[in-house]
Motif scaffolding. Structure first.
Motif, PDB file in Angstrom:
ATOM      1  N   ASP A  86       0.831  -1.201   0.000  1.00  0.00           N
ATOM      2  CA  ASP A  86       0.000   0.000   0.000  1.00  0.00           C
ATOM      3  C   ASP A  86       0.865   1.251   0.000  1.00  0.00           C
ATOM      4  OD1 ASP A  86      -2.523   1.401   0.157  1.00  0.00           O
ATOM      5  OD2 ASP A  86      -2.079   1.796   2.253  1.00  0.00           O
ATOM      6  N   LEU A  87       1.906   1.265   0.831  1.00  0.00           N
ATOM      7  CA  LEU A  87       2.760   2.438   0.900  1.00  0.00           C
ATOM      8  C   LEU A  87       3.582   2.601  -0.378  1.00  0.00           C
ATOM      9  CD1 LEU A  87       4.565   3.749   4.005  1.00  0.00           C
ATOM     10  CD2 LEU A  87       5.789   3.667   1.838  1.00  0.00           C
ATOM     11  N   ILE A  88       4.137   1.516  -0.894  1.00  0.00           N
ATOM     12  CA  ILE A  88       4.926   1.592  -2.129  1.00  0.00           C
ATOM     13  C   ILE A  88       4.050   2.044  -3.299  1.00  0.00           C
ATOM     14  CG2 ILE A  88       6.215   0.248  -3.835  1.00  0.00           C
ATOM     15  CD1 ILE A  88       7.838   0.809  -1.336  1.00  0.00           C
ATOM     16  N   ASP A  89       2.810   1.558  -3.352  1.00  0.00           N
ATOM     17  CA  ASP A  89       1.900   1.941  -4.435  1.00  0.00           C
ATOM     18  C   ASP A  89       1.655   3.449  -4.456  1.00  0.00           C
ATOM     19  OD1 ASP A  89       1.621  -0.557  -5.459  1.00  0.00           O
ATOM     20  OD2 ASP A  89      -0.363  -0.952  -4.611  1.00  0.00           O
ATOM     21  N   THR A  90       1.603   4.049  -3.280  1.00  0.00           N
ATOM     22  CA  THR A  90       1.362   5.494  -3.201  1.00  0.00           C
ATOM     23  C   THR A  90       2.655   6.283  -3.381  1.00  0.00           C
ATOM     24  OG1 THR A  90      -0.524   5.189  -1.709  1.00  0.00           O
ATOM     25  CG2 THR A  90       0.503   7.363  -1.741  1.00  0.00           C
ATOM     26  N   ASN A  91       3.669   5.955  -2.602  1.00  0.00           N
ATOM     27  CA  ASN A  91       4.872   6.782  -2.528  1.00  0.00           C
ATOM     28  C   ASN A  91       5.807   6.644  -3.723  1.00  0.00           C
ATOM     29  OD1 ASN A  91       3.750   7.140  -0.003  1.00  0.00           O
ATOM     30  ND2 ASN A  91       5.664   6.906   1.099  1.00  0.00           N
ATOM     31  N   LEU A  92       5.846   5.493  -4.331  1.00  0.00           N
ATOM     32  CA  LEU A  92       6.741   5.261  -5.465  1.00  0.00           C
ATOM     33  C   LEU A  92       5.976   5.127  -6.777  1.00  0.00           C
ATOM     34  CD1 LEU A  92       9.458   4.654  -6.784  1.00  0.00           C
ATOM     35  CD2 LEU A  92       9.190   2.259  -6.058  1.00  0.00           C
ATOM     36  N   THR A  93       5.073   4.144  -6.839  1.00  0.00           N
ATOM     37  CA  THR A  93       4.322   3.939  -8.072  1.00  0.00           C
ATOM     38  C   THR A  93       3.480   5.164  -8.398  1.00  0.00           C
ATOM     39  OG1 THR A  93       4.228   1.583  -7.523  1.00  0.00           O
ATOM     40  CG2 THR A  93       2.800   2.349  -9.302  1.00  0.00           C
TER      41      THR A  93
END
Length: 236
Positions: free
Chosen positions: A98-105
Motif C-alpha cells: 500500500d505504501l509503495i503503491d502510493t509513494n513510489l508507483t
C-alpha cells in the motif's frame, strides 16, 4: 508549497483523493483570493491520473510545473514508528504494498501521465518531494525508507530521460521530520519532546525557486530545504 506558489503568482491545482480535506483547503485559499482549484486524484490509479491529465488539457491547455508530493508515512504500518520502531519482518505485505503503491508507483504514474503534455510544449518542471538519506537507513523505517530511496533513483533517471525535451526534474526535501499529517496526533507531543520538528513553510522558498525562470537549466539536483541558501551560494 501550494500557498507559496500561489503567493508568487501561480495558478495552482491541489490534488488528492476525494474528501472534505481537499475541499476545505481549496475553499480556504479561494477565500483568501488565490486562484486555487481542486482535482480529485488517486495517484495509484492510471484511470484517475488520466482523468486529471484530461482536466488540465481541457481547462488550462498546459502545465508548467508538476509537484509530486503524494505520500503516506510509517503511521500506516506502525503508529508509534518514531518512539517504538518495529523491524521490517513485522510489516505486513499488505502494508508494504500500500505504501509503495502510493509513494513510489504514484510518482511514476503521475509523471508518466503528464510527461507527454510537457513534451508537446517543449518545456516543463517536475519536482519530486523526498526525504533525508538518514531516514532511508533508519531502524524500523520499512517501507517508507525504501519508497523514498527508490523515488530518488526514479527522479535521477527521469531527469536524464527528459533532458532532450526541455523538461527539468529535481528533488526537494525538508531536511528533517516535519509537522505534517504523517506525524500521528496521539504521539505528537511525545515525538516533539525527542525531535525538533520543522515547519512546512521551510519548503516555500525552494519550491518557488524551482518553479521560476531562475532555475532554468537546473535538472537532476537534490535540494535540502534547510540548506537551500548554502546550495544557492555554491551554484554562484
Amino acid at each position: 508549497m501550494a500557498e507559496a506558489l500561489l503567493r508568487a503568482g501561480a495558478t495552482v491545482a491541489l490534488a488528492s483523493r476525494v474528501g472534505t480535506k481537499l475541499d476545505q483547503v481549496v475553499e480556504k485559499l479561494k477565500r483568501e483570493g488565490y486562484p486555487a482549484v481542486g482535482i480529485p486524484l488517486d495517484v495509484r490509479s492510471e484511470q484517475s491520473v488520466n482523468q486529471a491529465v484530461e482536466w488540465v488539457k481541457r481547462e488550462w491547455g498546459k502545465l508548467d510545473v508538476l509537484v509530486n508530493n503524494a505520500g503516506i508515512g510509517m503511521r500506516t504500518v506502525n503508529p508509534r514508528f518514531l518512539v517504538e520502531p518495529q523491524p521490517f519482518f513485522k510489516v505486513t505485505p499488505e502494508g508494504f504494498r500500500d505504501l509503495i503503491d502510493t509513494n513510489l508507483t504514484g510518482y511514476f504514474l503521475v509523471a508518466r501521465g503528464f510527461a507527454p503534455l510537457m513534451m508537446e510544449q517543449g518545456h516543463g518542471r517536475i519536482i519530486n518531494i523526498s526525504m533525508n538519506h538518514e531516514t532511508m537507513k533508519r531502524k524500523g523505517f520499512v517501507p517508507y525508507g525504501p519508497s523514498r530511496a527508490a523515488t530518488e533513483s526514479l527522479s535521477y533517471i527521469m531527469a536524464e530521460d527528459l533532458k532532450e525535451y526541455g523538461i527539468m526534474v529535481n528533488m526537494l526535501l525538508p531536511g528533517g521530520a516535519t509537522t505534517t499529517g504523517m506525524i500521528p496526533d496521539e504521539v505528537r507531543k511525545e515525538i516533539e519532546s525527542k525531535f525538533q520538528l520543522l515547519e512546512p513553510r521551510v519548503m516555500a522558498e525552494p519550491i518557488v525557486f524551482l518553479a521560476s525562470t531562475a532555475a532554468e537549466g537546473i535538472t537532476g539536483e537534490r535540494i535540502v530545504a534547510t540548506d537551500f541558501q548554502d546550495w544557492l551560494l555554491k551554484r554562484k
